[in-house]
Write a protein that holds these residues in place. Structure first.
Motif, PDB file in Angstrom:
ATOM      1  N   VAL A  86       0.852  -1.195   0.000  1.00  0.00           N
ATOM      2  CA  VAL A  86       0.000   0.000   0.000  1.00  0.00           C
ATOM      3  C   VAL A  86       0.888   1.244   0.000  1.00  0.00           C
ATOM      4  O   VAL A  86       1.784   1.373   0.821  1.00  0.00           O
ATOM      5  N   ARG A  87       0.639   2.137  -0.934  1.00  0.00           N
ATOM      6  CA  ARG A  87       1.390   3.404  -0.920  1.00  0.00           C
ATOM      7  C   ARG A  87       0.516   4.563  -0.469  1.00  0.00           C
ATOM      8  O   ARG A  87       0.995   5.614  -0.105  1.00  0.00           O
ATOM      9  N   LEU A  88      -0.811   4.372  -0.472  1.00  0.00           N
ATOM     10  CA  LEU A  88      -1.698   5.463  -0.042  1.00  0.00           C
ATOM     11  C   LEU A  88      -2.829   4.904   0.814  1.00  0.00           C
ATOM     12  O   LEU A  88      -3.594   4.056   0.348  1.00  0.00           O
ATOM     13  N   VAL A  89      -2.899   5.349   2.068  1.00  0.00           N
ATOM     14  CA  VAL A  89      -4.078   5.048   2.882  1.00  0.00           C
ATOM     15  C   VAL A  89      -5.044   6.203   2.642  1.00  0.00           C
ATOM     16  O   VAL A  89      -4.860   7.312   3.136  1.00  0.00           O
ATOM     17  N   LYS A  90      -6.043   5.920   1.842  1.00  0.00           N
ATOM     18  CA  LYS A  90      -6.912   6.972   1.335  1.00  0.00           C
ATOM     19  C   LYS A  90      -8.020   7.328   2.314  1.00  0.00           C
ATOM     20  O   LYS A  90      -8.462   8.470   2.389  1.00  0.00           O
ATOM     21  N   ALA A  91      -8.482   6.331   3.046  1.00  0.00           N
ATOM     22  CA  ALA A  91      -9.673   6.557   3.870  1.00  0.00           C
ATOM     23  C   ALA A  91      -9.672   5.685   5.103  1.00  0.00           C
ATOM     24  O   ALA A  91      -9.069   4.609   5.120  1.00  0.00           O
ATOM     25  N   SER A 151      -9.056  10.476   4.545  1.00  0.00           N
ATOM     26  CA  SER A 151     -10.395  10.990   4.844  1.00  0.00           C
ATOM     27  C   SER A 151     -11.072  10.040   5.808  1.00  0.00           C
ATOM     28  O   SER A 151     -10.924   8.829   5.713  1.00  0.00           O
ATOM     29  N   LEU A 152     -11.851  10.625   6.709  1.00  0.00           N
ATOM     30  CA  LEU A 152     -12.542   9.831   7.716  1.00  0.00           C
ATOM     31  C   LEU A 152     -14.030   9.808   7.383  1.00  0.00           C
ATOM     32  O   LEU A 152     -14.638  10.868   7.175  1.00  0.00           O
ATOM     33  N   TYR A 153     -14.602   8.616   7.314  1.00  0.00           N
ATOM     34  CA  TYR A 153     -16.016   8.459   6.954  1.00  0.00           C
ATOM     35  C   TYR A 153     -16.791   7.814   8.095  1.00  0.00           C
ATOM     36  O   TYR A 153     -16.378   6.788   8.637  1.00  0.00           O
ATOM     37  N   PRO A 202     -15.176  14.649  10.104  1.00  0.00           N
ATOM     38  CA  PRO A 202     -15.353  13.506   9.210  1.00  0.00           C
ATOM     39  C   PRO A 202     -16.261  13.838   8.032  1.00  0.00           C
ATOM     40  O   PRO A 202     -16.979  14.842   8.046  1.00  0.00           O
ATOM     41  N   ILE A 203     -16.230  12.996   7.034  1.00  0.00           N
ATOM     42  CA  ILE A 203     -17.194  13.060   5.934  1.00  0.00           C
ATOM     43  C   ILE A 203     -18.357  12.164   6.337  1.00  0.00           C
ATOM     44  O   ILE A 203     -18.156  11.008   6.739  1.00  0.00           O
ATOM     45  N   LEU A 204     -19.564  12.697   6.283  1.00  0.00           N
ATOM     46  CA  LEU A 204     -20.717  11.943   6.766  1.00  0.00           C
ATOM     47  C   LEU A 204     -21.262  11.034   5.663  1.00  0.00           C
ATOM     48  O   LEU A 204     -21.537  11.483   4.548  1.00  0.00           O
TER      49      LEU A 204
END
Ligand SMILES: [Zn+2]
Length: 293
Positions: A69-74, A99-101, A116-118
């Motif tokens: 993994v090179r990017l932890v996106k979320a 981003s946090l969902y 966070p993003i809802l």
């Protein structure tokens, strides 16, 4: 699940889904939380980072490295009980601001994290080439989400895929649905909804993954209905107080678990009162209750 299985090795559930069991303090019989990694094309989403132990965060890092993994996106949260979010701040700090969902009904419990993003029902996210569909599955908690991964082009109406179900389902035994957050009717509706999507396998928040998804979802509903029948039978026999109901329905329970059991029974009583099958005599939550005649 077998003792500590998965603490030492990551477990592949499906092409893009891995489980990492992290030791944590949670409800018995479990001693761990399952953090899931959705990984595709070097991009990852972390579901329920539930342990703040530095060794657990190191372990997650090792797994992400091993999966290239090179990017932890979320970071995706099924819900915000402490045993599902304890490692959140650590994970957010360790990677480049994923981003946090979370569902709106759960977000208020989060502390010391960026806004966070809802998420609401039926939102679809992409993680590399993996499709992740959020499903609102309340019952254990009001804003509980499940994440359906790779269930086909339209996100799951044709069946298949892996459902990461948080505390909707437990790998062993049953999940806890109790007053005040728990809602038995919502819980049963969530099970029905998920069954209608026919996922191929389940990744529960605690315990081993489940291959026979439909049977497990059906069994969880039946367990709850069986409990409800036991409550009705006890009331029919004139058992009217909460502690007496608990003594009859869970006769062997150690005292430390009495309160949780009573809150679970209270959730059943509330459902039955909404359905006009049971009446509450007076104001005291401990009873008396009676069948409505
Ligand atoms: Zn929970």
């Amino acid at each position: 699940m077998s003792r500590q299985a998965g603490v030492d090795a990551p477990e592949r559930l499906a092409e893009h889904v891995w489980r990492v069991a992290l030791p944590c303090r949670t409800l018995p019989p479990f001693d761990h939380v399952n953090t899931y990694l959705i990984v595709s094309d070097g991009v990852a989403a972390v579901v329920d980072p539930g342990s703040s132990d530095p060794a657990s965060l190191d372990l997650l890092g090792e797994r992400l490295d091993a999966l290239e993994v090179r990017l932890v996106k979320a970071v995706l949260l099924t819900h915000t009980h402490p045993d599902h979010v304890a490692g959140l701040a650590g994970v957010l700090a360790a990677y480049d601001r994923p981003s946090l969902y979370v569902h709106a009904a759960e977000a208020g419990r989060l502390q010391d994290v960026p806004a966070p993003i809802l998420l609401d029902d039926d939102r679809v996210l992409t993680v590399g080439g993996a499709l992740v569909r959020a499903l609102h599955t309340p019952g254990h908690s009001p804003g509980h989400l499940s994440f359906l991964v790779d269930a086909g082009r339209d996100g799951g109406n044709d069946g298949g895929g892996t459902a990461l179900v948080g505390d909707l389902i437990a790998g062993k035994g049953s999940t806890w649905v109790g007053y005040p957050e728990g809602d038995v009717a919502a819980y049963l509706a969530s099970l029905t909804r998920l069954r209608s999507l026919r996922p191929e396998r389940l990744g529960p928040g605690h315990g081993a993954p489940v291959a026979a998804a439909d049977a497990k979802l059906a069994q969880a509903a039946e367990h709850r209905l069986e409990r409800e029948r036991a409550v009705l039978a006890a009331l029919a026999d004139g058992v009217e107080r909460l502690d007496a109901l608990r003594g009859r329905i869970y006769p062997e329970l150690p005292e430390a678990s009495h309160e949780l059991a009573e809150r679970s029974l209270l959730a059943h009583l509330l459902k039955l009162m909404h359905e006009m099958k049971v009446v509450h005599l007076g104001e005291d939550p401990s009873g008396p209750y009676a069948l409505r005649r």
